[in-house]
Design an enzyme around this catalytic site. Structure first.
Site, PDB file in Angstrom:
ATOM      1  N   SER A 148      27.329 -11.280  59.272  1.00 49.09           N
ATOM      2  CA  SER A 148      26.229 -10.741  58.480  1.00 49.09           C
ATOM      3  C   SER A 148      26.001 -11.487  57.157  1.00 49.09           C
ATOM      4  O   SER A 148      25.046 -11.203  56.440  1.00 49.09           O
ATOM      5  CB  SER A 148      26.509  -9.265  58.165  1.00 49.09           C
ATOM      6  OG  SER A 148      27.706  -9.134  57.394  1.00 49.09           O
ATOM      7  N   SER A 162      32.165 -11.744  59.762  1.00 50.37           N
ATOM      8  CA  SER A 162      30.885 -11.909  59.063  1.00 50.37           C
ATOM      9  C   SER A 162      30.840 -13.072  58.092  1.00 50.37           C
ATOM     10  O   SER A 162      29.763 -13.414  57.603  1.00 50.37           O
ATOM     11  CB  SER A 162      30.517 -10.614  58.319  1.00 50.37           C
ATOM     12  OG  SER A 162      30.142  -9.619  59.232  1.00 50.37           O
ATOM     13  N   LYS A 202      26.911 -12.633  48.137  1.00 49.08           N
ATOM     14  CA  LYS A 202      26.319 -11.731  49.113  1.00 49.08           C
ATOM     15  C   LYS A 202      25.900 -10.436  48.435  1.00 49.08           C
ATOM     16  O   LYS A 202      26.595  -9.941  47.533  1.00 49.08           O
ATOM     17  CB  LYS A 202      27.331 -11.457  50.229  1.00 49.08           C
ATOM     18  CG  LYS A 202      26.785 -10.672  51.423  1.00 49.08           C
ATOM     19  CD  LYS A 202      27.857 -10.549  52.502  1.00 49.08           C
ATOM     20  CE  LYS A 202      27.358  -9.780  53.714  1.00 49.08           C
ATOM     21  NZ  LYS A 202      28.408  -9.670  54.767  1.00 49.08           N
TER      22      LYS A 202
END
Length: 523
Positions: free
Chosen positions: A166, A190, A76
């Site tokens: 996310s 997330s 990420k």
């Protein structure tokens, strides 16, 4: 090849049936084929091939470093990577190249894992759909699968499903078979939210079990690195590599590493499962409710003790989370002022003008909104009323979990999300805060309590999209959660995704490993 497990790939490396460079090349080709999913912000092609060549040399000399040597992974884009652009999907950090690796990144590289690139996300991890980043929304690969098109009777491009957020880019990277594992961050769900929407195992470890050093913070007291893989066993393997105390992160705990291999023979009869009655929330999809009940019955028929339990303060957790999140966001985002870090505006008629224009240009509406809310909660006249009260409620929520686990319950079984992945058109009708409140209702209590939770894909909905359930355990019981998750995987036989650009060679499909299996009816 891309559909093999990490263990199968590692064994193939040792036997010379696959080379790390060959596998890396196929992953990079897969990324190009699935570019429309928008999973990656940065693809580190040259670096990946170099790392794969080094791994190949180690296998040829008989000196592999461990179970992840030569295995491609994605990261990420809020984890620092040395000399690789790290943006948090924000204009504010565009062009930022950290001089160091996050601890979890370094541990994977030390194992010989191959970094494919940095994945897309909601800006600064503020969101639950991966639709609010500076690089565009992430698309769920299941909305391009054969099962989705068969069920919906329409082309996926007409109304594709979101990936969840996310950490949506990381989830899509693994689900679309371009990466074998990916790391996300989990502040209020997330990692588990996108893993659930994309049909993956998503682990939120116990707070402090994995180092946060090098993770650009959203909420320091809630953030944890999260693990996304295609199976519970693979998540356990990655957890075994990443866990451990870090002198660079004072919040890490000293906990002896468990064996990475999960047992094959799992005794469910000694298991005590709790079903929290407060998780029957408004808006919960009937299909999810039915599946939740059937999985509970499956566990009970196998000999587990299943009973209804109560977490009375769960109803306050969303409000508590929003206050604490906004307050820490306001504090963490203060560093991005155009002078010390990040984007700098060309408007500099005064220091105040520079600050204001920099933050207006660099942050999107979601980030600016949370900063404003957080500063309001932290005002001297509001501090006791909001921030201190929220901390007190957080303690009550954590105590609820502790009391349930002290009563003899080993694991809680809950939904992960209210529904399967919403369509993009439907999702963007609501504002970000409303969407996050809805999507995080089942996931963020575990962050407030600092305890581990894992989401497990269980079946496909009538729309042909994944439905997942969540297991929550006591602190440092991560391995027990993954063990039960592995048992559920065997019972449920969640179907493999079949994408239109798949080939048998890419997937590693062989006898007993069929793509596009019928929807599981095991429950």
């Amino acid at each position: 090849m891309l559909g093999l497990t990490i263990r199968e790939v590692s064994q193939a490396f040792r036997e010379g049936r696959i080379s790390p460079t060959e596998l890396c090349r196929k992953c990079l080709n897969r990324i190009k084929k699935s570019r429309h999913l928008n999973a990656y912000i940065t693809v580190t092609e040259e670096l990946a091939m170099k790392q794969a060549q080094e791994a190949e040399g180690r296998f040829q000399s008989g000196t592999p470093r461990g179970p992840l040597d030569g295995i491609p992974f994605a990261m990420k884009d809020n984890f620092c990577t040395e000399n690789i652009e790290t943006t948090c999907a924000s204009k504010m950090l565009k062009g930022y190249r950290p001089p160091f690796n996050a601890t979890v990144v370094q541990k994977l590289l030390d194992q010989g894992a191959v970094l494919l690139g940095k994945t897309n996300m909601d800006e600064f991890a503020m969101g639950s759909g991966s639709t609010d980043g500076a690089f565009g929304p992430v698309r769920n690969p299941w909305s391009y699968s054969t099962s989705y098109r068969d069920q919906c009777g329409q082309e996926a491009d007409s109304d594709w499903a979101i990936s969840g957020g996310s950490s949506g880019g990381s989830a899509v990277a693994v689900a679309s078979l371009s990466s074998f594992l990916a790391l996300g961050s989990d502040t209020g769900g997330s990692t588990r939210n996108p893993a659930a929407h994309c049909g993956l195992v998503g682990l939120k470890p116990t707070y402090g079990l994995l180092s946060r050093h090098g993770l650009i913070p959203l909420v320091n007291s809630l953030d944890v690195p999260g693990i996304m893989t295609r199976s519970a066993q693979e998540a356990a393997t990655v957890l075994g590599v990443l866990q451990g105390q870090d002198v660079k992160d004072s919040t890490t705990v000293c906990h002896p590493a468990d064996q990475s291999d999960l047992p094959d023979d799992i005794d469910i009869t000694k298991l005590h499962i709790g079903i929290p009655k407060e998780y029957h929330a408004p808006g919960l999809m009937p299909e999810t409710v039915a599946l939740w009940g059937r999985v509970a019955d499956l566990l009970e028929r196998a000999g587990a003790r299943v009973e209804l339990v109560s977490l009375p303060h769960t109803q306050y957790s969303i409000v508590c989370y929003r206050v604490l999140c906004a307050a820490e966001v306001a504090s963490n985002m203060a560093r991005f002022d155009g002078l010390e870090y990040g984007h700098r505006s060309g408007i500099a008629s005064s220091t105040e003008a520079l600050y204001a224009s920099t933050r207006h240009e660099g942050f999107n509406d979601v980030v600016r909104g949370r900063i404003l809310s957080g500063n309001y909660f932290l005002l001297k006249r509001n501090y006791q009323r909001y921030f201190v009260k929220a901390q007190q409620v957080r303690r009550l929520i954590a105590d609820d979990f502790s009391q349930v686990f002290r009563s003899g319950v080993h694991i809680l079984l809950t939904p992960t999300t209210l529904t399967d992945a919403p369509s993009h058109a439907h999702f963007i009708q609501e504002n970000n805060q409303t969407r996050s409140l809805q999507e995080d209702v089942f996931t963020q209590p575990a962050n407030l309590a600092g305890i581990p939770a894992v989401t497990v894909p269980t079946a496909l909905s009538q729309r042909g999209l994944p439905i997942s359930l969540q297991l929550i355990g006591a602190a440092l019981q991560d391995r027990k959660l993954l063990t039960v998750a592995k048992w559920l995987e065997k019972q449920l036989a969640f179907p493999r995704i079949q994408l239109p650009w798949d080939t048998a060679e890419e997937e590693g499909v062989g006898e007993g490993r069929l793509a596009g299996r019928e929807r599981s009816s095991a429950v």
